[in-house]
Design a protein around this motif. Structure first.
Motif, PDB file in Angstrom:
ATOM      1  N   CYS A 156      -0.114   3.955   3.150  1.00 31.50           N
ATOM      2  CA  CYS A 156       0.156   3.125   4.853  1.00 31.50           C
ATOM      3  C   CYS A 156       1.490   2.422   4.681  1.00 31.50           C
TER       4      CYS A 156
ATOM      5  N   CYS B 213      -7.167  -1.060  -0.077  1.00 32.80           N
ATOM      6  CA  CYS B 213      -6.236  -1.701   1.199  1.00 32.80           C
ATOM      7  C   CYS B 213      -6.830  -2.102   2.546  1.00 32.80           C
TER       8      CYS B 213
ATOM      9  N   CYS C 286       0.460  -1.033   0.175  1.00 37.54           N
ATOM     10  CA  CYS C 286       0.251   0.072  -0.051  1.00 37.54           C
ATOM     11  C   CYS C 286       0.942   1.327   0.067  1.00 37.54           C
TER      12      CYS C 286
ATOM     13  N   CYS D 119      -5.835   0.877   5.832  1.00 47.43           N
ATOM     14  CA  CYS D 119      -6.194   2.240   5.637  1.00 47.43           C
ATOM     15  C   CYS D 119      -7.346   2.756   5.449  1.00 47.43           C
TER      16      CYS D 119
HETATM   17 ZN   LIG Z   1      -2.789   1.168   2.970  1.00 46.02          ZN
END
Ligand SMILES: [Zn+2]
Length: 450
Positions: A94, A116, A91, A119
């Motif tokens: 994050c 994701c 990701c 997050c």
């Molecule tokens: Zn993320």
């Protein structure tokens, strides 16, 4: 306005011999750096200070120096090896990493619809790829799969696999800790910012083993201890802050984590983390090795797998924090006696951290001054890292030592032969006092402790 501080610092680091780019005559090797004559002293002073406070000054912590190369199963247990066998997605928001077939991922990774699981952002997941941060190498003369081993990506695992050895040989009892300073290697995708993120780096880590249930209290204890240690390096308070890991940043097994952040010229970034890791590490090694790693508490006659509170600092990052924080440009009076101001660059390093403690100068190269200066220098260097310089005007010699962060300049002048005193010039205040040359060692000792 772009901040030029990092450029200036990198340039000073090279000019004065703190840090050089690796293999520079061949065009350099990306994000790998070498510490020069002053850099190696500065970093060593920081590491020694850490070791003293974490190992020597504590009854409940033991030291360790584990090898960089470890049994490949270590990295299966730690979870580091998964990326060699499963495609992974990252990701970009994050920075968490998932197996591409993770059922919690909604949509197709690499596409805008993918979400994701940590997050919750959409379109931030990369396409699946085989990637691992670990450097891979081969043990034995034949390059065959059976002999694949890795350069450790963290020093912590060397501590976990030696937990029983240290416990038994040192006769420590939980709670106790194991501390280690050593090199680690990560094939970072986006390294940079000088020695901040590098592919080869040095860690100063301590794993503290505690009874489950007391981990929260020890976590707070170590947070306070580590912040105090950082402040004692002389770092300006307003440049330091805590960052608590949010749900999206925490490792899945971690209970709580805080970073100590510094305001670098390129922004706020962490250089040390304090982590409450639960019983994840020892439980995993117990599972993968088949060896019992639980602890018998003889006072209550109960068994448990200890929880781990970790303090993990980067030696290179801490060195960078110290350099950034010490770097100053200021207008000062000319020190060759001219009636004018000039700009000087100075590293206001805490004297105990300074690579060179004092520089010795004959004011001029005649009237017996070099002989006396040499004798002073020879006497001092038995106890301190000192430097001798007879080149150029005294003002220029002071400026060179300002850039090296040398706290004291000792000048042998015309008065020395009459009353056996020398001048001692203070790096920060530029004030000069006269000290009897026979008392110099005591004077410096007093100034350099604390
Ligand atoms: Zn993320």
């Amino acid at each position: 306005m772009p901040d030029k501080t990092m450029e200036k610092l990198v340039s000073l680091a090279k000019r004065r011999g703190f840090v050089f780019q690796s293999s520079e005559i061949y065009g350099g090797l990306g994000s790998v750096w070498d510490y020069g004559p002053l850099g190696v002293e500065l970093k060593k002073n920081i590491k020694e200070r850490w070791w003293r406070s974490m190992v020597h000054e504590r009854e409940d912590i033991e030291g360790l120096d584990a090898a960089i190369l470890m049994h490949p199963k270590v990295w299966e247990a730690s979870g580091h090896v998964a990326g060699f066998t499963d495609p992974l997605v990252d990701c970009k928001h994050c920075k968490n990493r998932f197996r591409a077939d993770d059922p919690k991922i909604k949509g197709t990774p690499g596409q805008p619809d993918a979400q994701c699981p940590t997050c919750g952002m959409k379109g931030t997941l990369t396409a699946p790829r085989m990637f691992n941060l670990m450097f891979k190498t081969f043990m034995g003369p034949v390059e065959e799969d059976a002999a694949v081993i890795f350069m450790r990506p963290e020093t912590a695992q060397g501590i976990y696999v030696n937990y029983l050895n240290v416990l038994q040989s040192s006769r420590q009892k939980v709670p106790f800790g194991i501390a280690q300073i050593g090199k680690a290697f990560r094939n970072e995708i986006t390294p940079g910012n000088f020695v901040f993120r590098t592919r080869e780096f040095e860690q100063m880590e301590m794993q503290f083993f505690v009874k489950p249930g007391s981990d929260g209290e020890w976590f707070e204890f170590w947070r306070a201890e580590r912040l105090k240690w950082v402040q004692d390096l002389g770092i300006r308070q307003e440049k330091l802050r805590w960052h608590q890991h949010g749900k999206g940043e925490l490792a899945h097994y971690a209970k709580d984590a805080y970073d100590i952040e510094y305001e670098f010229p390129f922004g706020w970034n962490e250089f040390e983390g304090i982590h409450n890791r639960g019983d994840f590490d020892l439980s995993r090694h117990q599972e993968y090795s088949g060896k019992k790693l639980d602890y018998l508490d003889t006072t209550t006659n109960t068994r448990f797998v200890p929880n781990v509170v970790e303090t993990s600092a980067g030696a290179d990052r801490t060195t960078l924090v110290v350099l950034c924080d010490a770097y100053r440009e200021e207008a000062v009076k000319n020190e060759d006696g001219a009636d004018k101001e000039e700009l000087r660059v100075v590293l206001k390093l805490k004297p105990e951290l300074a690579p060179i403690k004092a520089a010795v100068f004959p004011l001029v190269n005649k009237d017996g001054m070099p002989d006396v200066a040499r004798r002073v220098y020879d006497d001092l260097r038995k106890r301190f890292n000192v430097f001798y310089d007879d080149g150029g005007s005294i003002g220029r010699r002071y400026r060179r030592q300002d850039e090296a962060g040398t706290p004291f300049g000792i000048t042998i002048d015309g008065q020395t032969s009459q009353d056996q005193t020398v001048t001692v010039r203070d790096r920060d205040t530029l004030k000069q006092i006269r000290v009897a040359s026979a008392k110099l060692v005591d004077y410096l000792k007093e100034q350099l402790t604390g």
